[in-house]
Design an enzyme around this catalytic site. Sequence first.
Site, short mmCIF file in Angstrom:
data_model
loop_
_atom_site.label_atom_id
_atom_site.label_comp_id
_atom_site.label_asym_id
_atom_site.label_seq_id
_atom_site.Cartn_x
_atom_site.Cartn_y
_atom_site.Cartn_z
N HIS A 36 2.62 -44.88 32.58
CA HIS A 36 1.78 -43.70 32.81
C HIS A 36 0.88 -43.89 34.02
O HIS A 36 0.56 -42.95 34.73
CB HIS A 36 0.95 -43.39 31.56
CG HIS A 36 1.79 -42.78 30.48
ND1 HIS A 36 1.48 -42.84 29.16
CD2 HIS A 36 2.95 -42.10 30.57
CE1 HIS A 36 2.41 -42.22 28.47
NE2 HIS A 36 3.31 -41.77 29.30
N GLU B 26 31.02 -32.00 40.67
CA GLU B 26 30.63 -33.41 40.78
C GLU B 26 31.75 -34.35 40.35
O GLU B 26 31.57 -35.56 40.27
CB GLU B 26 29.35 -33.68 39.99
CG GLU B 26 29.34 -33.17 38.57
CD GLU B 26 27.99 -33.34 37.89
OE1 GLU B 26 27.11 -34.03 38.42
OE2 GLU B 26 27.82 -32.79 36.79
N ASP C 113 27.08 -37.79 41.47
CA ASP C 113 28.27 -38.09 40.67
C ASP C 113 29.54 -37.93 41.47
O ASP C 113 30.52 -38.66 41.24
CB ASP C 113 28.31 -37.19 39.44
CG ASP C 113 27.43 -37.75 38.33
OD1 ASP C 113 27.52 -38.97 38.10
OD2 ASP C 113 26.66 -36.99 37.73
N CYS D 2 22.79 -30.13 45.11
CA CYS D 2 21.58 -30.53 44.38
C CYS D 2 21.52 -32.04 44.15
O CYS D 2 20.62 -32.53 43.49
CB CYS D 2 21.46 -29.78 43.06
SG CYS D 2 22.77 -30.18 41.90
#
Length: 600
Positions: free
Chosen positions: A204, A456, A480, A527
Amino acid sequence: MTRELIGIGIVSGSAPGIAIGRAHLLGASELDIQQYQIERKDVLHEVARLNNAFSIVRAELDELRGHVALDAPSEVGAFLDLHRMILDDSHLCDEPRDLVRQKLINAEWALSIQLEEVCRQFESIEDEYLRERSQDVRQVVDRVMKVLTSGKPLTAVVVPKVAEGERLILVARDLAPADVLHLKDRADLDVAGFVTELGGPTSHTAILARSLGLPSILGVSGAREAVKEGDLVVIDAESGRLHVVPEAGALADFRQRLRAQVESRSQLRKLKGKLSRTKDGIALELMANIEMPGDVRDALEAGADGVGLFRTEFLFMNRDELPDEDEQFEAYAKVARAMKGKPVVIRTLDVGADKVLNAAARLGLGMALSAPTVESNPALGLRAIRYCLAYPELFLTQLRAILRASAVGTVRILVPMLAHVHEVEQALAFVARAKEQLKERKQKFDGRVPVGGMIEVPAAALSLPAFVKRMKFFSIGTNDLIQYTLAIDRADSSVAHLYDHLHPAVLHLISRTIRIGTRARTPVAVCGEMAGEVELAELLLGMGLRQFSMHPSQLLSVKERLMKVSTKTAGKLAARVLRADDPIDVRRALDRSMAQPGAD
Ligand code: PEP
Ligand code: MG
């Protein structure tokens, strides 16, 4: 004498990656914990000390929570809430009291025994994210310990004065999100960044550092031994290096790099409100990839033209019970509303391979009996659309939630990892079924929500003529596509050197997909990570790409580049690159184009 230490650099796209300042060592976590037996008559006193310490820390966290600015990153409040919850957990606040009574030991000792017990339980968890939460427990207990031993809360940390114009770099064993926040907000301090010995990239503290734009380095073992109070230090978060007392020449270089970074970040911010257009006026759509609804803030901050990829699987991971339809609807609707009519491409669940659901969640799907616990080739196994088709209720629930969100914004559905026409047809049939279910329930949705596919897998790229007849848009997942074209597991570091996005086979598949999609008037986006690489922007533009979706931190740099080139020059570059046989020639051509932007 100059020294160099290495850790995990944390840098946010909107802030420089370099910080220069005077080291201030924080030793709060390294408390000397006293351990002694007590007499029975002292039990009440020790229990009262524990109660008092917990109350002071509660008040301290509540006070910090109350001061979180309205425009602060959403993580800030969430982390403070998490620490407040840990503090109230009976394992931490009740058990030590029992230990004091039963074992007749002092409060600090009881608390440290219980801390180790709770952490042991966390550390045996398989899931990395949850395992790392033991760090949050330690941070909370550190605060209580500090009050027990000194009577004062951590926020009372005294920090030295530095010379006019100098900034501070905090060096600590560990810093809780609350400490980072508190120290950043103190008017008497100018914190430039921090270095910790503990903490990983998903801690965090790392997430908060990124969203607050504080260059930092985590996981630097021995940092507090190697750095002395008041040393001049330089954080280079891009390379994950901490330079301690650098030589004058090196320091001058860092100052120069820092000035250049500040200047270029501020130039980039000016592009935020400008239309995304090439030098010759061709309109582009530069969109953001997000993983959780809260990331939409970064997309807006970068001036994205939409969300080009919402990786919904992150809503499903690291939990034992999967999100139900309403919870998913809220998440998707939040993003759709925030984007105010700009497109939001929601990808259906892409689990499998390196993104696995918790065992309990898989059990909930009824998987445990039939599925092998270790798949031999997970990247080639039950993943993405294959997973969804295998678990129809899971898929239908998600589709209904996405469709309902289409009533509050501009939503598109994107299906990952398609390879067969029959998968396309089945996915469309599921969407139709989900629409019928919503109609039966009289729930609102946009009946014309476009359904598109990720390209992909090489089979999908080569089947595009069949896919364009059935789908409304495409998005090329280069991450991918490279993995499946070159037979390189993207998660396997031993073959990482062969994972080459400039391999001619990869480039030809991308170019072909854009060409066939464009000819059929079916929009094609990229993307995968390639869309966010400045060096590749001109090449992709030249292949005919008009929609780019990337991490929000990359968006303005890519925009800057694309605004400087014309489609004509880019087309020539693409033609040259596509003639190359070897990635080395491709790289040469790209380097030339980067060196002379806009040159024909
Ligand atoms: C891709 O494969 O390029 C992609 C965008 O999807 P992910 O990285 O989530 O697999
Ligand atoms: Mg993918």
